[in-house]
Design a protein around this motif. Structure first.
Motif, mmCIF file in Angstrom:
data_model
loop_
_atom_site.group_PDB
_atom_site.id
_atom_site.type_symbol
_atom_site.label_atom_id
_atom_site.label_comp_id
_atom_site.label_asym_id
_atom_site.label_seq_id
_atom_site.Cartn_x
_atom_site.Cartn_y
_atom_site.Cartn_z
ATOM 1 N N GLY A 3 54.440 52.740 180.878
ATOM 2 C CA GLY A 3 53.869 53.000 179.519
ATOM 3 C C GLY A 3 54.711 52.936 178.471
ATOM 4 N N ILE A 4 54.179 53.539 177.393
ATOM 5 C CA ILE A 4 54.967 53.751 176.114
ATOM 6 C C ILE A 4 54.789 55.153 175.805
ATOM 7 N N ALA A 5 55.804 55.717 174.829
ATOM 8 C CA ALA A 5 55.921 56.864 174.272
ATOM 9 C C ALA A 5 56.466 56.532 172.892
ATOM 10 N N GLY A 6 56.108 57.753 172.151
ATOM 11 C CA GLY A 6 56.727 57.766 170.683
ATOM 12 C C GLY A 6 56.673 58.976 170.141
ATOM 13 N N VAL A 7 57.441 59.395 169.196
ATOM 14 C CA VAL A 7 57.743 60.401 168.574
ATOM 15 C C VAL A 7 58.233 60.169 167.074
ATOM 16 N N ILE A 8 57.229 60.510 166.090
ATOM 17 C CA ILE A 8 57.492 60.562 164.737
ATOM 18 C C ILE A 8 57.588 61.913 163.885
ATOM 19 N N GLY A 9 58.838 62.080 163.235
ATOM 20 C CA GLY A 9 59.099 63.402 162.706
ATOM 21 C C GLY A 9 58.651 63.114 161.157
ATOM 22 N N TYR A 41 64.124 59.225 162.150
ATOM 23 C CA TYR A 41 62.971 60.204 162.658
ATOM 24 C C TYR A 41 61.850 59.345 163.198
ATOM 25 N N ILE A 42 62.091 58.258 163.868
ATOM 26 C CA ILE A 42 61.241 57.668 164.861
ATOM 27 C C ILE A 42 61.738 57.206 166.028
ATOM 28 N N GLU A 132 57.656 52.573 156.227
ATOM 29 C CA GLU A 132 57.632 53.934 156.975
ATOM 30 C C GLU A 132 56.307 54.252 157.703
ATOM 31 N N LYS A 133 55.927 53.168 158.438
ATOM 32 C CA LYS A 133 54.461 53.182 158.897
ATOM 33 C C LYS A 133 54.708 52.669 160.422
ATOM 34 N N VAL A 134 53.813 53.628 161.215
ATOM 35 C CA VAL A 134 53.902 53.262 162.501
ATOM 36 C C VAL A 134 52.190 52.814 162.908
ATOM 37 N N PHE A 135 52.151 51.675 163.689
ATOM 38 C CA PHE A 135 50.711 51.214 163.933
ATOM 39 C C PHE A 135 50.629 51.267 165.468
ATOM 40 N N PHE A 155 54.415 64.042 165.191
ATOM 41 C CA PHE A 155 53.492 63.212 165.886
ATOM 42 C C PHE A 155 54.007 62.686 167.211
ATOM 43 N N THR A 156 53.430 62.939 168.133
ATOM 44 C CA THR A 156 53.870 62.284 169.576
ATOM 45 C C THR A 156 52.740 61.489 170.309
ATOM 46 N N PHE A 157 53.028 60.501 171.042
ATOM 47 C CA PHE A 157 52.215 59.759 171.561
ATOM 48 C C PHE A 157 52.604 59.204 172.870
#
Length: 160
Positions: A3-9, A41-42, A132-135, A155-157
């Protein structure tokens, strides 16, 4: 598990890799290789599938300009056709076998409309450093869960 994971501050404080690695840990002990991308911050990460008999292709790619970074888990069934279409309009590829380059170049060429062209099963996140955008997107009708948390400054996913 893969899978994938992400963190955006949102507070633009530096994301420590440890946060992302702990999110990925459950999948990593069952999976093959993991890849992590962090930029201030990504944070984006990928964990390969343990049940796969083939080696894990690199699933985190940054384009030559350094503007776009993608993580992708899944398969694009029409990758050859999309690759041919992109090559016809001037895009080049370092690999002939990696769907991720096709998806990233498709996003660069067509923006979010790339989703109208992709046939497959996938989850992906694309970071545009300039905007500075995450899709983040998963294919329609997925049977797997996509988890996210939206806090004041973070924001985390996660999808596995």
């Amino acid at each position: 598990m893969c899978g994938i994971a992400g963190v955006i501050g949102f507070d633009k404080k530096t994301i420590e890799q440890d946060i992302l690695l702990s999110m990925m840990q459950d999948g990593k002990h069952q999976g093959q290789e993991g890849y992590v991308y962090t930029n201030e911050y990504i944070g984006l990460g990928y964990v390969g599938c343990a049940h796969s008999q083939s080696p894990v292709l690199k699933k985190t790619v940054t384009d030559a300009s350094g503007r776009y970074t993608i993580i992708l888990n899944g398969s694009v069934y029409n990758a050859i056709e999309l690759r041919n279409e992109l090559q016809a309009i001037g895009y080049t590829f370092a690999s002939q076998t990696n769907d991720i380059e096709v998806v990233l170049n498709g996003y660069i060429a067509w923006g979010e409309m790339v989703l109208d062209r992709i046939n497959g099963m996938f989850v992906m996140a694309i970071y545009d450093k300039e905007k500075e955008k995450v899709f983040v997107v998963t294919e329609e009708g997925t049977e797997q869960d996509f988890f996210y948390s939206d806090f004041d400054t973070l924001f985390t996913f996660l999808k596995n």
